[in-house]
Design a protein around this motif. Sequence first.
Motif, short mmCIF file in Angstrom:
data_model
loop_
_atom_site.label_atom_id
_atom_site.label_comp_id
_atom_site.label_asym_id
_atom_site.label_seq_id
_atom_site.Cartn_x
_atom_site.Cartn_y
_atom_site.Cartn_z
N PRO A 144 0.81 -1.24 0.00
CA PRO A 144 0.00 0.00 0.00
C PRO A 144 0.83 1.27 0.00
O PRO A 144 0.34 2.33 -0.41
CB PRO A 144 -0.83 -0.11 1.28
N ASP A 145 2.08 1.20 0.45
CA ASP A 145 2.92 2.40 0.50
C ASP A 145 3.73 2.60 -0.77
O ASP A 145 4.52 3.56 -0.86
CB ASP A 145 3.88 2.31 1.69
N ASN A 146 3.55 1.72 -1.75
CA ASN A 146 4.37 1.79 -2.95
C ASN A 146 3.66 2.56 -4.06
O ASN A 146 2.43 2.50 -4.19
CB ASN A 146 4.70 0.36 -3.43
N HIS A 147 4.46 3.23 -4.87
CA HIS A 147 3.93 3.99 -6.01
C HIS A 147 3.12 3.09 -6.95
O HIS A 147 2.15 3.55 -7.57
CB HIS A 147 5.11 4.61 -6.77
N TRP A 148 3.50 1.82 -7.08
CA TRP A 148 2.90 0.92 -8.06
C TRP A 148 1.78 0.06 -7.46
O TRP A 148 1.34 -0.90 -8.09
CB TRP A 148 3.97 0.01 -8.66
N TYR A 149 1.31 0.39 -6.28
CA TYR A 149 0.27 -0.39 -5.60
C TYR A 149 -0.95 -0.57 -6.51
O TYR A 149 -1.57 0.38 -6.97
CB TYR A 149 -0.13 0.33 -4.33
N ASN A 150 -1.30 -1.85 -6.78
CA ASN A 150 -2.43 -2.16 -7.65
C ASN A 150 -2.93 -3.56 -7.29
O ASN A 150 -2.76 -4.51 -8.06
CB ASN A 150 -2.02 -2.09 -9.13
N PRO A 151 -3.53 -3.71 -6.12
CA PRO A 151 -3.89 -5.06 -5.65
C PRO A 151 -4.98 -5.72 -6.49
O PRO A 151 -5.03 -6.95 -6.58
CB PRO A 151 -4.34 -4.84 -4.21
N ARG A 152 -5.85 -4.92 -7.07
CA ARG A 152 -6.94 -5.52 -7.84
C ARG A 152 -6.41 -6.26 -9.07
O ARG A 152 -6.73 -7.44 -9.29
CB ARG A 152 -7.94 -4.45 -8.27
N THR A 153 -5.58 -5.59 -9.86
CA THR A 153 -5.01 -6.27 -11.03
C THR A 153 -4.04 -7.35 -10.60
O THR A 153 -3.97 -8.42 -11.21
CB THR A 153 -4.32 -5.25 -11.96
N GLY A 154 -3.29 -7.09 -9.53
CA GLY A 154 -2.39 -8.11 -9.02
C GLY A 154 -3.13 -9.38 -8.65
O GLY A 154 -2.69 -10.50 -8.96
N ALA A 155 -4.27 -9.25 -8.00
CA ALA A 155 -5.06 -10.42 -7.61
C ALA A 155 -5.60 -11.14 -8.85
O ALA A 155 -5.66 -12.38 -8.87
CB ALA A 155 -6.22 -9.99 -6.71
#
Length: 344
Positions: A207-218
């Motif tokens: 969550p602290d990263n510029h590239w945070y994208n959990p939806r696509t990651g999941a």
Amino acid sequence: MPASHVYVRHLADPDEPDGVLRLPDPPPADGRTVPGGWWPPLMLDPAWIDENHTEFDLMHVHFGFDAIEPAVLREVVDRLRAHGKPLVYTVHDLRNPHHPDPGDHHAQLDILIEAADVLTTLTPGAAREIERRWGRRAHVLPHPHVVEPDLVRAERPPAPQFSVGVHVKSLRANMDPLPVLETLAGVITEIPDAVLRINLHDELFDPDNHWYNPRTGAAVLDFQRRPQVQVEVHEYFSDAQLWRYLSSLSASVLPYRFGTHSGWLEACYDLGTAVIAPDCGHYRDQRPCYSYGFGENGLDAAALRRAVLEANARPLPRATWPRRHSERRALATAHRRLYEQALS
């Protein structure tokens, strides 16, 4: 600039001094970098040019101006002219792979391409596009090798199975992996014992990263439920890890909706890994590769399926070090001549 980039480093003659001194990249005073660990070249600053113009003969720009406002770039050009310093520009990106909207990059290109005393680019297709859009002629000089000579010479590791890789990395703006992965997960089952290997960076889940994208990651992780599919989440590869990964693949698929040229493609060519590239940009002009239809208007799934089956049936030529060595020496000579041309 940037002198630390592998492309720029490999423009030097590998055997003897070529008469070109490339100044090192000045580090930022506060030590801060942007995502990915690099920093914008500090030489692209009107004040730096005014303070250091006696230290260089010409400026050759490759990368690093992404975050520089067009007004500042125009001032950079003006300061170079004021001090009598030629500008050489290598057009790597006609469409910036990190920008979802091309407007800013096009404005930057307008300034650099129109102001450059000498233009180069990597492929004939890109040169034709430059001439069509700006009325300027660019010298076509190929991308130098990316991987070090000992690995270009090395035998490929034994391949127990046909493996297709998609490295989602950190989902930069030009990547649209999900439709590509859906097609690949289907076609891989048509090839006995084959495997689809999907890699992505762990920062997508931070969550602290510029590239945070959990939806696509999941959504990418969910492909590990499919037969003959492996998914791996990891930190950025070191160079050595990346070369091992690429060497372990039979083919690497580039899931790009837009872009121009690719250093990843060159590394695959060095290591003997086939590339399956989209037909957007000028990837097909760069090195021998398989191609499929993919761009901002969608995916040609049938063409991607055919490309995978063809890659399984017919290998592509691999780079050899004698050819890469000869190419690199020719690049060093060509750049020296272009610099002399600009200075005259």
